[in-house]
Design a protein around this motif. Structure first.
Motif, PDB file in Angstrom:
ATOM      1  N   ILE A   1     -69.400  99.677 -33.330  1.00  0.00           N
ATOM      2  CA  ILE A   1     -69.288 101.342 -32.391  1.00  0.00           C
ATOM      3  C   ILE A   1     -70.426 101.352 -30.797  1.00  0.00           C
ATOM      4  CG2 ILE A   1     -69.934 101.864 -34.160  1.00  0.00           C
ATOM      5  CD1 ILE A   1     -72.891 102.520 -34.228  1.00  0.00           C
ATOM      6  N   ASP A   2     -70.209 102.617 -30.292  1.00  0.00           N
ATOM      7  CA  ASP A   2     -71.207 103.844 -29.084  1.00  0.00           C
ATOM      8  C   ASP A   2     -70.767 102.348 -28.102  1.00  0.00           C
ATOM      9  OD1 ASP A   2     -71.941 104.899 -30.711  1.00  0.00           O
ATOM     10  OD2 ASP A   2     -73.760 103.602 -30.055  1.00  0.00           O
ATOM     11  N   TRP A   3     -69.545 102.889 -27.598  1.00  0.00           N
ATOM     12  CA  TRP A   3     -68.619 101.624 -26.412  1.00  0.00           C
ATOM     13  C   TRP A   3     -69.036 102.850 -24.844  1.00  0.00           C
ATOM     14  CZ3 TRP A   3     -66.510  97.176 -26.786  1.00  0.00           C
ATOM     15  CH2 TRP A   3     -66.566  96.588 -27.826  1.00  0.00           C
ATOM     16  N   SER A   4     -69.562 103.333 -25.071  1.00  0.00           N
ATOM     17  CA  SER A   4     -69.865 104.105 -23.882  1.00  0.00           C
ATOM     18  C   SER A   4     -70.523 103.422 -22.209  1.00  0.00           C
ATOM     19  CB  SER A   4     -70.711 105.702 -23.917  1.00  0.00           C
ATOM     20  OG  SER A   4     -72.242 104.850 -24.183  1.00  0.00           O
ATOM     21  N   GLU A   5     -70.649 102.501 -22.648  1.00  0.00           N
ATOM     22  CA  GLU A   5     -71.598 101.744 -21.381  1.00  0.00           C
ATOM     23  C   GLU A   5     -70.818 100.541 -21.202  1.00  0.00           C
ATOM     24  OE1 GLU A   5     -73.485 102.884 -20.034  1.00  0.00           O
ATOM     25  OE2 GLU A   5     -75.048 104.081 -21.408  1.00  0.00           O
ATOM     26  N   ALA A   6     -69.557 100.648 -21.373  1.00  0.00           N
ATOM     27  CA  ALA A   6     -68.860  99.306 -21.882  1.00  0.00           C
ATOM     28  C   ALA A   6     -68.088  99.138 -20.314  1.00  0.00           C
ATOM     29  CB  ALA A   6     -67.501  99.620 -22.624  1.00  0.00           C
ATOM     30  N   GLY A   7     -67.149  97.410 -20.082  1.00  0.00           N
ATOM     31  CA  GLY A   7     -66.976  97.666 -19.214  1.00  0.00           C
ATOM     32  C   GLY A   7     -66.546  96.155 -18.354  1.00  0.00           C
ATOM     33  N   ARG A   8     -65.978  96.105 -17.132  1.00  0.00           N
ATOM     34  CA  ARG A   8     -66.986  94.895 -16.258  1.00  0.00           C
ATOM     35  C   ARG A   8     -67.993  94.237 -15.888  1.00  0.00           C
ATOM     36  NH1 ARG A   8     -62.953  92.888 -12.444  1.00  0.00           N
ATOM     37  NH2 ARG A   8     -60.799  94.239 -12.835  1.00  0.00           N
ATOM     38  N   GLY A   9     -68.499  93.274 -16.809  1.00  0.00           N
ATOM     39  CA  GLY A   9     -70.227  92.734 -16.564  1.00  0.00           C
ATOM     40  C   GLY A   9     -70.672  92.038 -17.011  1.00  0.00           C
ATOM     41  N   ASP A  10     -71.609  91.496 -17.393  1.00  0.00           N
ATOM     42  CA  ASP A  10     -72.157  89.965 -17.052  1.00  0.00           C
ATOM     43  C   ASP A  10     -72.418  89.980 -18.786  1.00  0.00           C
ATOM     44  OD1 ASP A  10     -73.671  87.763 -17.348  1.00  0.00           O
ATOM     45  OD2 ASP A  10     -75.411  88.930 -16.804  1.00  0.00           O
ATOM     46  N   PRO A  11     -71.582  88.823 -19.448  1.00  0.00           N
ATOM     47  CA  PRO A  11     -71.719  88.251 -20.406  1.00  0.00           C
ATOM     48  C   PRO A  11     -73.033  88.355 -21.155  1.00  0.00           C
ATOM     49  CG  PRO A  11     -70.318  86.744 -19.442  1.00  0.00           C
ATOM     50  CD  PRO A  11     -70.991  87.925 -18.242  1.00  0.00           C
ATOM     51  N   LEU A  12     -73.295  87.535 -20.001  1.00  0.00           N
ATOM     52  CA  LEU A  12     -75.238  87.065 -21.005  1.00  0.00           C
ATOM     53  C   LEU A  12     -75.563  88.349 -21.269  1.00  0.00           C
ATOM     54  CD1 LEU A  12     -76.072  84.167 -19.119  1.00  0.00           C
ATOM     55  CD2 LEU A  12     -74.705  84.120 -21.063  1.00  0.00           C
ATOM     56  N   TYR A  13     -75.385  89.680 -20.407  1.00  0.00           N
ATOM     57  CA  TYR A  13     -76.319  90.489 -21.052  1.00  0.00           C
ATOM     58  C   TYR A  13     -75.576  91.517 -22.589  1.00  0.00           C
ATOM     59  CZ  TYR A  13     -77.598  95.944 -19.829  1.00  0.00           C
ATOM     60  OH  TYR A  13     -78.500  96.974 -20.089  1.00  0.00           O
ATOM     61  N   ASP A  14     -74.965  91.011 -22.415  1.00  0.00           N
ATOM     62  CA  ASP A  14     -74.649  91.514 -24.607  1.00  0.00           C
ATOM     63  C   ASP A  14     -75.329  90.710 -25.265  1.00  0.00           C
ATOM     64  OD1 ASP A  14     -72.962  93.433 -23.388  1.00  0.00           O
ATOM     65  OD2 ASP A  14     -71.303  92.449 -24.270  1.00  0.00           O
ATOM     66  N   LEU A  15     -75.230  89.402 -25.097  1.00  0.00           N
ATOM     67  CA  LEU A  15     -76.195  88.439 -26.084  1.00  0.00           C
ATOM     68  C   LEU A  15     -76.955  88.685 -26.144  1.00  0.00           C
ATOM     69  CD1 LEU A  15     -74.082  85.014 -24.574  1.00  0.00           C
ATOM     70  CD2 LEU A  15     -73.871  86.265 -26.902  1.00  0.00           C
ATOM     71  N   ALA A  16     -77.988  89.170 -24.751  1.00  0.00           N
ATOM     72  CA  ALA A  16     -79.025  89.281 -24.491  1.00  0.00           C
ATOM     73  C   ALA A  16     -79.371  90.696 -25.459  1.00  0.00           C
ATOM     74  CB  ALA A  16     -80.450  89.783 -23.048  1.00  0.00           C
ATOM     75  N   THR A  17     -79.382  91.074 -24.997  1.00  0.00           N
ATOM     76  CA  THR A  17     -79.040  92.726 -25.939  1.00  0.00           C
ATOM     77  C   THR A  17     -79.205  92.767 -27.746  1.00  0.00           C
ATOM     78  OG1 THR A  17     -77.913  93.598 -23.586  1.00  0.00           O
ATOM     79  CG2 THR A  17     -78.230  95.011 -26.056  1.00  0.00           C
TER      80      THR A  17
END
Length: 250
Positions: A171-187
């Motif tokens: 859920i909650d995709w309002s910040e989605a887009g191109r980005g650093d994949p390690l940011y997602d893993l860290a979050t």
């Protein structure tokens, strides 16, 4: 008649639940549009959009439950955490969207925010200077070139649902887009470092996963979030939350 449950509410947005329907109210129309667009593109399960009439987005509830939340107890077997990692990898391997997400801001933008927040944390007496300085140095490792991926941008463990060991949706995709994949893993692993290995086992090989960069994002995300959280009804000083994440780096 169903009761109205306030899931989250602050000055920027609110989410209400009525039965099996979530109503998301966002003052930023572009952010709500980005969420609906991302949910239509991603190859992972998401809530079904019932209707979208700005500033309100109505989505159906997902089956299952989350693995927990930051600062609270977590559940799930190693297999469940690995299933979450596999779903994150599926997202990161998807074709790139046109939008740049929260995880894709330029290094200059991130540095400007980081410097501003670090200075304020010390000046306002929120955190000791040595704690801020140590984590500011750790955060430097995240400020490097990266290969963009389709990122969620706010992938807290409370945003991923599982039924047993099966991912039922994110859920909650309002910040989605191109980005650093390690940011997602860290979050996703923020405050739950003990489960990082299981997540990475499911995430699999083939991408450059630097553990020092993930740790750097833990520090960076915590430093820039603390003042916002404190002014929007959250407690970053609660056990297991952002301040404890920073102390762990000491």
């Amino acid at each position: 008649m169903d009761e109205v449950e306030i899931v989250v509410a602050h000055a920027e947005r609110a989410t209400l639940r009525v039965g099996d329907v979530f109503l998301k109210v966002d003052v930023d129309r572009a952010r709500a549009e980005a969420e609906a667009e991302a949910m239509a593109l991603v190859p992972v399960p998401t809530p079904r959009i019932l209707w979208h009439r700005p500033p309100v987005l109505a989505v159906a509830a997902l089956p299952g439950a989350t693995l927990g939340r930051l600062g609270g107890p977590v559940t799930g077997s190693p297999t469940a955490w690995a299933a979450a990692g596999a779903a994150i990898r599926q997202l990161h391997d998807a074709p790139l969207p046109s939008r740049t997400g929260r995880a894709g801001r330029s290094v200059a933008e991130v540095v400007a925010e980081l410097d501003r927040e670090c200075a304020a944390l010390v000046a306002e007496g929120i955190l000791p200077a040595d704690l801020v300085a140590r984590n500011r140095r750790v955060a430097e490792t995240a400020l490097r070139p990266w290969t963009p991926a389709f990122t969620h941008g706010d992938l807290q463990i409370a945003h991923l649902f599982l039924d047993g060991d099966r991912v039922t949706g994110i859920i909650d995709w309002s910040e989605a887009g191109r980005g650093d994949p390690l940011y997602d893993l860290a979050t996703f692993t923020l405050g739950h470092e003990e489960h990082l290995g299981d997540v990475l086992a499911g995430y699999g090989p083939g991408r450059d996963v630097d553990l020092d960069v993930i740790r750097a994002w833990w520090s960076l995300r915590s430093l820039v979030a603390i003042r916002w959280l404190a002014t929007h009804g959250f407690d970053p000083h609660a056990p297991g939350c952002e301040v404890d994440v920073l102390r762990a780096r000491m």
